[in-house]
Design a protein around this motif. Structure first.
Motif, PDB file in Angstrom:
ATOM      1  N   GLN A   1     -55.802 -33.057  47.964  1.00 17.33           N
ATOM      2  CA  GLN A   1     -55.970 -34.511  47.877  1.00 17.33           C
ATOM      3  C   GLN A   1     -56.214 -35.095  49.278  1.00 17.33           C
ATOM      4  O   GLN A   1     -55.797 -34.531  50.296  1.00 17.33           O
ATOM      5  N   GLY A   2     -56.849 -36.248  49.314  1.00 18.98           N
ATOM      6  CA  GLY A   2     -57.035 -36.985  50.576  1.00 18.98           C
ATOM      7  C   GLY A   2     -57.945 -36.281  51.562  1.00 18.98           C
ATOM      8  O   GLY A   2     -59.036 -35.825  51.234  1.00 18.98           O
ATOM      9  N   LEU A   3     -57.440 -36.184  52.891  1.00 17.17           N
ATOM     10  CA  LEU A   3     -58.228 -35.625  53.966  1.00 17.17           C
ATOM     11  C   LEU A   3     -58.533 -34.148  53.733  1.00 17.17           C
ATOM     12  O   LEU A   3     -59.635 -33.674  54.045  1.00 17.17           O
ATOM     13  N   ALA A   4     -57.550 -33.418  53.160  1.00 16.81           N
ATOM     14  CA  ALA A   4     -57.772 -31.977  52.907  1.00 16.81           C
ATOM     15  C   ALA A   4     -58.920 -31.773  51.933  1.00 16.81           C
ATOM     16  O   ALA A   4     -59.708 -30.834  52.056  1.00 16.81           O
ATOM     17  N   LYS A   5     -59.039 -32.699  50.994  1.00 15.58           N
ATOM     18  CA  LYS A   5     -60.121 -32.587  50.026  1.00 15.58           C
ATOM     19  C   LYS A   5     -61.480 -32.796  50.697  1.00 15.58           C
ATOM     20  O   LYS A   5     -62.437 -32.056  50.427  1.00 15.58           O
ATOM     21  N   ASN A   6     -61.531 -33.790  51.648  1.00 13.04           N
ATOM     22  CA  ASN A   6     -62.795 -34.040  52.330  1.00 13.04           C
ATOM     23  C   ASN A   6     -63.184 -32.860  53.215  1.00 13.04           C
ATOM     24  O   ASN A   6     -64.370 -32.489  53.291  1.00 13.04           O
TER      25      ASN A   6
END
Length: 456
Positions: A355-360
């Motif tokens: 989720q979030g930055l890790a996903k990007n």
């Protein structure tokens, strides 16, 4: 006690014979050794499948044990001892075997008798070779003597030299050639006629006395005088009298034309035989006639055929119905299990999804695309596994239904065999009725002849 055994093939016929509940009052399966099936047919099919891998054509050895009903009954321990003793003697120790007890009503005496059928598989499971059964007849005779000695029973047949001597003493050359078939033997007949010849010098007295003894003097076709006995057999009169020639017989009896012909003498013997009152035979065990016994057994057989046929079909119908219900439940359980596993996999994937930055970051690096490809591959493999599980379950269920349908065919064959048994006993009853009617007709003829003689 009678032991009768032979090597044979045919699992189906053997199973139908042992499970025949129509000819027998009671059928008890006492033992099924080394068999995964609980039925006789299933056990025999297992042993036959093993025998198919060998060159043996007769893979079964069938033995019947029939104790003498006039002697005492055997106990369970004696039956077990006899089975083990015979098994060791035949060299079948440890082989798969089936033991079935039959209780049957005898046709002659009407008494319930118990006998045993034992079937062994001749194929050794380790070597896949058939056990040799040569000289089994002599082994069974030896077992008969040994068991009779252990159980303190009596055997009635002679063996060896005693049997040969008994045959020599009982052998009659005249009987073997179709002669001397009257009630007395040839020697007794000659002694009687010689005695009457010397006691009575008058021809009329001699003729009357011999008629009372069952011998009628008649005019012969090729000889002057002959004797017709009770069975309408013809004998030369001169040869029946010791020390007397044909010339002396003619001098005493006179002209042959004054005596009846052979056909007339035979007719007189038939009339005497018909008018003779037969003494009724006393029956020690039962007072029913043979016709009544057969009719009673036939009636019991008909009742058992109806009862057993209906019971077999109801049982098979219950088994098929319960199998279909169980198959439906098994399929529902498998689908629920697969849906639960699929839901668990989706939950685990959702937890692992970034989720979030890790996903990007994973999207930029292409890791998210790799995860999608990996999960799609796992889904395809899981769908294949689920389809394989459903296919295996459907195959096993189909095989079970096919096996139940084969039992339906087995029931049809069993009913055909029972129908043949019923037809065979019906023919026996018809023959016995014909015999009884003939006896009644002869009794009426005898009474009519008696009334005719009494009036004259």
């Amino acid at each position: 006690m009678i032991l009768s055994g032979s090597s044979r093939s045919g699992a189906l016929d053997l199973a139908l014979h042992l499970s025949n509940s129509v000819d027998n009052e009671r059928v008890v399966i006492s033992e099924l050794r080394q068999s995964a099936s609980g039925s006789i047919y299933g056990a025999f099919r297992e042993w036959e499948v093993i025998a198919d891998n060998t060159n043996c054509k007769k893979s079964f050895y069938s033995l019947s044990i029939s104790p003498d009903p006039s002697q005492r009954d055997w106990t369970d321990k004696e039956w077990q001892y006899a089975l083990d003793h015979i098994e060791n003697k035949l060299g079948l120790f440890g082989q798969p075997r089936a033991v079935v007890f039959h209780e049957k009503i005898g046709e002659s005496d009407g008494e319930l008798r118990k006998h045993c059928h034992v079937v062994w598989s001749r194929i050794n499971g380790r070597t896949l070779k058939a056990i040799h059964m040569g000289n089994d007849y002599y082994h069974l005779r030896t077992c008969t003597k040994e068991l009779a000695k252990v159980f303190d029973l009596q055997i009635y047949y002679k063996t060896g030299k005693d049997k040969i001597e008994a045959r020599k003493q009982s052998y009659d050359l005249g009987k073997s050639q179709g002669k001397n078939r009257d009630l007395d033997s040839a020697e007794a007949r000659k002694n009687l006629i010689t005695k009457l010849w010397h006691e009575h010098s008058d021809a009329k007295v001699l003729t009357a006395t011999m008629s009372e003894q069952g011998y009628i003097i008649a005019q012969g076709n090729r000889r002057a005088f002959v004797v017709v006995d009770r069975d309408s057999q013809i004998h030369s009169l001169a040869r029946q009298i010791d020390g007397v020639k044909t010339k002396q017989v003619k001098q005493r009896l006179g002209l042959p034309e004054s005596y009846p012909s052979i056909e007339e003498a035979k007719d007189q013997q038939r009339i005497i035989k018909a008018t003779a009152k037969k003494q009724p035979k006393t029956k020690a065990r039962i007072d029913l006639t043979r016709e009544q016994k057969l009719y009673r057994k036939l009636r019991n057989m008909a009742a058992r055929i109806d009862r057993l046929g209906e019971a077999r079909r109801k049982k098979l119908k219950r088994q098929i119905t319960s199998a279909k219900i169980r198959h439906h439940d098994e399929l529902d359980l498998l689908l629920k299990k697969q849906r639960a596993e699929e839901a668990k996999t989706l939950r685990q994937r959702y937890k692992k999804k970034p989720q979030g930055l890790a996903k990007n970051i994973q999207t930029i690096l292409g890791y998210e695309m790799f995860l999608s490809w990996k999960w799609a591959h796992q889904d395809r493999r899981r769908v294949q596994e689920y389809a394989t599980e459903k296919q295996l379950l459907a195959q096993s269920q189909k095989q079970e239904l096919m096996r139940l349908n084969r039992y339906s065919d087995l029931i049809i064959k069993q009913e055909r065999r029972e129908a043949k048994s019923f037809e065979r006993f019906s023919k026996k009853l018809g023959q016995e009725k014909t015999r009884s009617e003939y006896k009644r007709d002869m009794e009426r003829v005898r009474k009519r002849v008696e009334r005719t003689f009494s009036l004259t």
